[in-house]
Every structure is written in structure tokens, then in C-alpha cells.
Design an enzyme around this catalytic site. Structure first.
Site, PDB file in Angstrom:
ATOM      1  N   CYS A  91       7.415  -4.738  15.790  1.00 27.79           N
ATOM      2  CA  CYS A  91       6.931  -3.810  16.825  1.00 27.79           C
ATOM      3  C   CYS A  91       5.464  -4.161  17.120  1.00 27.79           C
ATOM      4  O   CYS A  91       4.643  -4.201  16.204  1.00 27.79           O
ATOM      5  CB  CYS A  91       7.064  -2.367  16.357  1.00 27.79           C
ATOM      6  SG  CYS A  91       8.759  -1.931  15.890  1.00 27.79           S
ATOM      7  N   GLU A 149       0.823  -1.209   0.000  1.00 23.46           N
ATOM      8  CA  GLU A 149       0.000   0.000   0.000  1.00 23.46           C
ATOM      9  C   GLU A 149       0.855   1.256   0.000  1.00 23.46           C
ATOM     10  O   GLU A 149       1.959   1.255   0.536  1.00 23.46           O
ATOM     11  CB  GLU A 149      -0.885   0.023   1.256  1.00 23.46           C
ATOM     12  CG  GLU A 149      -1.917  -1.088   1.261  1.00 23.46           C
ATOM     13  CD  GLU A 149      -2.688  -1.200   2.570  1.00 23.46           C
ATOM     14  OE1 GLU A 149      -3.885  -1.479   2.503  1.00 23.46           O
ATOM     15  OE2 GLU A 149      -2.097  -1.015   3.650  1.00 23.46           O
ATOM     16  N   CYS A 175      -0.499   6.367   9.889  1.00 28.12           N
ATOM     17  CA  CYS A 175       0.816   5.865  10.288  1.00 28.12           C
ATOM     18  C   CYS A 175       0.725   4.526  10.998  1.00 28.12           C
ATOM     19  O   CYS A 175      -0.023   4.374  11.954  1.00 28.12           O
ATOM     20  CB  CYS A 175       1.483   6.856  11.224  1.00 28.12           C
ATOM     21  SG  CYS A 175       1.409   8.524  10.626  1.00 28.12           S
ATOM     22  N   CYS A 233       2.354  -1.989  15.826  1.00 32.82           N
ATOM     23  CA  CYS A 233       2.297  -1.626  14.413  1.00 32.82           C
ATOM     24  C   CYS A 233       1.644  -2.748  13.615  1.00 32.82           C
ATOM     25  O   CYS A 233       1.997  -3.916  13.772  1.00 32.82           O
ATOM     26  CB  CYS A 233       3.719  -1.376  13.896  1.00 32.82           C
ATOM     27  SG  CYS A 233       3.818  -1.155  12.113  1.00 32.82           S
ATOM     28  N   CYS A 262       3.432   8.572   1.215  1.00 36.33           N
ATOM     29  CA  CYS A 262       3.996   7.637   2.177  1.00 36.33           C
ATOM     30  C   CYS A 262       4.216   6.324   1.424  1.00 36.33           C
ATOM     31  O   CYS A 262       3.250   5.714   0.960  1.00 36.33           O
ATOM     32  CB  CYS A 262       2.986   7.500   3.319  1.00 36.33           C
ATOM     33  SG  CYS A 262       3.488   6.406   4.633  1.00 36.33           S
ATOM     34  N   CYS A 312       7.137  -6.674   7.323  1.00 37.25           N
ATOM     35  CA  CYS A 312       8.256  -6.072   8.043  1.00 37.25           C
ATOM     36  C   CYS A 312       8.778  -7.087   9.047  1.00 37.25           C
ATOM     37  O   CYS A 312       7.996  -7.838   9.636  1.00 37.25           O
ATOM     38  CB  CYS A 312       7.793  -4.812   8.779  1.00 37.25           C
ATOM     39  SG  CYS A 312       9.140  -3.889   9.592  1.00 37.25           S
TER      40      CYS A 312
HETATM   41  N1  SAH Z   1      10.030   0.921  10.002  1.00 40.96           N
HETATM   42  C1  SAH Z   1      10.040   2.362   9.939  1.00 40.96           C
HETATM   43  C2  SAH Z   1       8.868   2.923   9.149  1.00 40.96           C
HETATM   44  C3  SAH Z   1       7.585   2.439   9.712  1.00 40.96           C
HETATM   45  S1  SAH Z   1       6.109   3.296   9.832  1.00 40.96           S
HETATM   46  C4  SAH Z   1      10.009   2.904  11.351  1.00 40.96           C
HETATM   47  O1  SAH Z   1       9.705   2.171  12.259  1.00 40.96           O
HETATM   48  O2  SAH Z   1      10.310   4.090  11.523  1.00 40.96           O
HETATM   49  C5  SAH Z   1       6.365   4.935  10.226  1.00 40.96           C
HETATM   50  C6  SAH Z   1       6.035   5.355  11.647  1.00 40.96           C
HETATM   51  O3  SAH Z   1       4.751   4.933  12.110  1.00 40.96           O
HETATM   52  C7  SAH Z   1       7.041   4.807  12.640  1.00 40.96           C
HETATM   53  O4  SAH Z   1       7.446   5.856  13.479  1.00 40.96           O
HETATM   54  C8  SAH Z   1       6.214   3.814  13.416  1.00 40.96           C
HETATM   55  O5  SAH Z   1       6.730   3.568  14.682  1.00 40.96           O
HETATM   56  C9  SAH Z   1       4.870   4.493  13.450  1.00 40.96           C
HETATM   57  N2  SAH Z   1       3.770   3.609  13.825  1.00 40.96           N
HETATM   58  C10 SAH Z   1       3.680   2.286  13.654  1.00 40.96           C
HETATM   59  N3  SAH Z   1       2.526   1.814  14.120  1.00 40.96           N
HETATM   60  C11 SAH Z   1       1.846   2.869  14.603  1.00 40.96           C
HETATM   61  C12 SAH Z   1       0.573   3.018  15.202  1.00 40.96           C
HETATM   62  N4  SAH Z   1      -0.214   1.977  15.382  1.00 40.96           N
HETATM   63  N5  SAH Z   1       0.206   4.258  15.578  1.00 40.96           N
HETATM   64  C13 SAH Z   1       1.000   5.324  15.375  1.00 40.96           C
HETATM   65  N6  SAH Z   1       2.205   5.244  14.789  1.00 40.96           N
HETATM   66  C14 SAH Z   1       2.626   4.035  14.416  1.00 40.96           C
END
Ligand code: SAH
Length: 370
Positions: free
Chosen positions: A132, A108, A362, A135, A121, A128
Site C-alpha cells: 500500500c 516494532e 498507525c 503505508c 499494537c 509487508c
Molecule cells: N495489513 C493490515 C494491518 C496494517 S496497519 C491492514 O492493512 O489492515 C493497520 C492500519 O493502519 C490499516 O488500516 C492501514 O491501512 C493503516 N495505515 C497504514 N498506513 C497508514 C498511514 N500512513 N496513516 C494512517 N493509517 C495508515
């Protein structure tokens, strides 16, 4: 418990996408064109069509000889993304597109329009591997890396949509690209760097975006941050911190057991020293998990311990993912967290959560229907 990804099981055959013009360096393009029996300067003409006119269609490339046009385009511009669906939010100003790749893997990207500009984005990996727990993509596991051209095609499609007014209202220029879609960009370093080069190379050999308008977001892969700092392309670095102490960060960002909070922050500071670009610290505020005032204080202290004027913090209310027990912080708690950071002199801005009603916000990008 990490769920086994449905997507991974559904993918019939995973593998390398076909070679595409956007995967090649300038020399490799010239070589490829020569192999197809054409003079090397055709490569520049094709780059112009691709990066400036945003087209990969033979009929549009009228300055190529009619007899060679189809062959060149077929060999160098294989279709890599096919649109499955798109969803709109914010009155059409936010658009999430689901793409299918050559091996049926789905990814996406999300395009957001602001006055006079647009931000995309992009996804750098299918799934991934960073796991985390808050996420959505982190729950899927890693399917595969995207090729440079698979990422660059997301950009071209978005730039075309913005230019053609697909986001409603006046056409806009795609001005910003953030690697905040699915995946950990620094775990797919080569393809991400090739994309960064394509983004920041001036037209007609690239999209001509300003490096400061390109953001690479990472969980904190320290050696890769140091490598990025030496590339000579000062993109904006975002570090997804989410906790200022190792005990909690080990849980929220599991790679922290490999590179600690202090090591990640030191690398971020080195990035600033090398590039002069102020680093963004990403911090998803999760109710009663990481949103305590004492954590805001600790974060402020750790950032100040590394100097002044090198960093800013972007808290974002958590976008709850399906099945998660976690939710966003109370607005009052969020305000207090921001105020505390500011009282330490840290510039702090709450991040915008566009597209949350289409699971386009995000950290929410993950494919449900797979
Ligand atoms: N792997 C990279 C890019 C991922 S997504 C990273 O971790 O930075 C981009 C951002 O969205 C990251 O800061 C991630 O921590 C955040 N993110 C992931 N899940 C989220 C959620 N459920 N709510 C808010 N932000 C989130």
C-alpha cells in the site's frame, strides 16, 4: 516506485526462529516435557508461569524441581526478542519498542495506556508484501513471517510492562491487542491464529483476553476472512478499505485488483453474520485523494446496501510517511466526510493517532535505522 527494503539486505540469515513453548499446542507441550524426562503436568505449571505470571525465567518457576528447572526453561523458552530501543510519547502513556529477532530482523510494537486499560499494537510480519503506497511498512517489502511465539512474546512483554507500571501511574492490565503493527496478519494466518488462541484461552493456559478485545486488521484477503469467520473465536475484524470504488482502491490497496471493494465488503458482512461482531471499516483520509464527499456517500450507500447495524467506520487522518507526496485531509473536509457517513446512518468515529511524534502511529511502523 517501491523502494527495495534496506532491512531485507541487512538481515544476515533469515529463517525459522527456535522452537518455543508458545508455538506448541497443549499436547505438544506435554510431549516436549516428557521428552525432557518430566511428567506431563509440568507443562501446565509452565503455562501458568508464562501466561499468568508473565515470566519465562527459571528462577521464578520455584514449583519446578530445582534439578530440572534450568533444562526445561532452556529447552522451551529460548529468548526470541531482544529489546533494541524504546521511545515514549503522550507523557509516557504511549511506548514504542523496537525488537531484534534471532536472525537480526527488527520489528516494532506499540503499547498505549488508557484509563484502566491498555492496548498493544502487534507486528505479525517483518515488513509487508501488500505494498500500500501510503503505508510505511508497505514500502519495505516482506522480509518474513513471524512465528506465533514471536508475536506472543510481544504480548507477554507488553503485559509485563503494563502490570509493572512502566507506562507511568498505576499499573494496568493489558486488555486489548490489535494486529495493526507491521504486516498483513491474514497473510501469516497460522501463526496469527495460534496467537489469537493464546490471547483468548482463559488463564492459566492463555492470557485470558476477551475475543472482542482482539482486533485483526486486514487489507481484505477474502478467503482468509471466510476462514477466520469459521474459527469460532469472535475477534473483531477491521477491514482497511480506504476507498469505496475499485478505481481508486486499486491504487491505494493494490490487492484490490484480486478482491474488489464489493467482494471485500461482502466477506466483511459474512464475517458479521458468522460472529455477530460488528466490523470496523478503516479509512485513512488522504487530502484530495479519497476524502471527497461523493466518496463518503458512495461508502455509506455500499455499507447500507448490505444491511444495518453490522458495521462502523473509523476514519483516521493520514500519518504522512517520509518521502510521500500525500498528507492528511483538512479538518473541515474530515468533519464533512464524517457527517456525510453519519447522515447515511453509519456509526462513525475518528480514530485516535497516538504516538505520531515517535513514528509509532498507525501505518508508521517501519525501521529507519536498519
Ligand atoms: N495489513 C493490515 C494491518 C496494517 S496497519 C491492514 O492493512 O489492515 C493497520 C492500519 O493502519 C490499516 O488500516 C492501514 O491501512 C493503516 N495505515 C497504514 N498506513 C497508514 C498511514 N500512513 N496513516 C494512517 N493509517 C495508515
Amino acid at each position: 516506485m517501491t523502494q527495495r527494503p534496506l532491512l531485507q539486505m541487512a538481515a544476515p540469515r533469515r529463517g525459522k526462529p527456535p522452537r518455543h513453548f508458545a508455538d506448541l499446542t497443549r499436547e505438544e507441550r506435554q510431549e516436549a516435557v516428557r521428552e525432557l524426562g518430566q511428567p506431563a503436568f509440568r507443562a501446565k505449571q509452565m503455562a501458568h508461569h508464562y501466561y499468568s505470571h508473565l515470566t519465562a525465567t527459571a528462577e521464578d518457576m520455584t514449583d519446578l524441581p530445582a534439578g530440572a528447572r534450568d533444562g526445561l526453561v532452556e529447552a522451551l523458552f529460548p529468548p526470541l526478542l531482544s529489546k533494541v530501543t524504546s521511545l515514549e510519547a503522550d507523557g509516557g502513556a504511549t511506548k514504542k519498542t523496537l525488537w531484534s529477532l534471532h536472525d537480526n530482523v527488527k520489528v516494532e510494537s506499540v503499547l498505549m495506556k488508557y484509563p484502566g486499560r491498555a492496548t498493544l499494537c502487534v507486528t505479525s510480519q517483518a515488513g509487508c508484501g501488500m505494498a500500500c503506497p501510503f503505508c510505511a511498512t508497505g514500502q519495505m517489502g516482506l522480509t518474513r513471517n513471524l512465528s506465533a511465539a514471536e508475536i506472543i512474546e510481544q504480548v507477554r512483554m507488553a503485559a509485563l510492562a503494563a502490570r509493572d507500571g512502566d507506562l507511568g501511574g498505576d499499573p494496568v492490565r493489558l486488555s486489548n491487542v490489535v494486529f495493526m503493527g507491521m504486516g498483513e496478519p491474514l497473510a501469516n494466518y497460522k501463526a496469527v491464529m495460534a496467537t489469537v488462541r493464546a490471547l483468548t484461552t482463559p488463564e492459566p493456559e492463555g492470557f485470558g483476553l476477551s475475543a472482542r478485545h482482539v482486533t485483526v486488521s486486514t487489507v481484505g484477503l477474502v478467503p482468509a476472512i471466510d476462514k477466520l469467520a469459521k474459527e469460532g473465536i469472535p475477534v473483531t475484524l477491521a477491514l482497511s478499505l480506504h476507498a469505496p470504488d475499485d478505481e481508486l482502491r486499486n491504487e491505494l490497496v493494490p490487492i484490490n485488483t484480486r478482491w474488489s471493494v464489493d467482494e471485500a465488503l461482502d466477506a466483511a458482512r459474512r464475517y458479521f453474520d458468522a460472529t455477530g461482531r460488528r466490523v470496523s471499516i478503516e479509512y485513512a483520509l488522504i487530502r484530495d485523494m479519497n476524502d471527497h464527499a461523493h466518496r463518503a456517500d458512495l461508502l455509506g450507500e455500499k455499507l447500507n446496501a448490505r444491511g444495518e447495524g453490522w458495521v462502523h467506520v473509523n476514519p483516521i487522518p493520514l500519518n504522512p510517511t517520509p518521502g510521500s507526496i500525500w498528507t492528511a485531509s483538512d479538518p473541515a473536509v474530515e468533519r464533512e466526510f464524517v457527517n456525510r457517513l453519519r447522515s447515511h446512518g453509519i456509526p462513525t468515529t475518528i480514530r485516535d493517532t497516538r504516538g505520531s511524534d515517535i513514528d509509532g502511529a498507525c501505518g508508521q511502523l517501519a525501521i529507519k535505522e536498519a
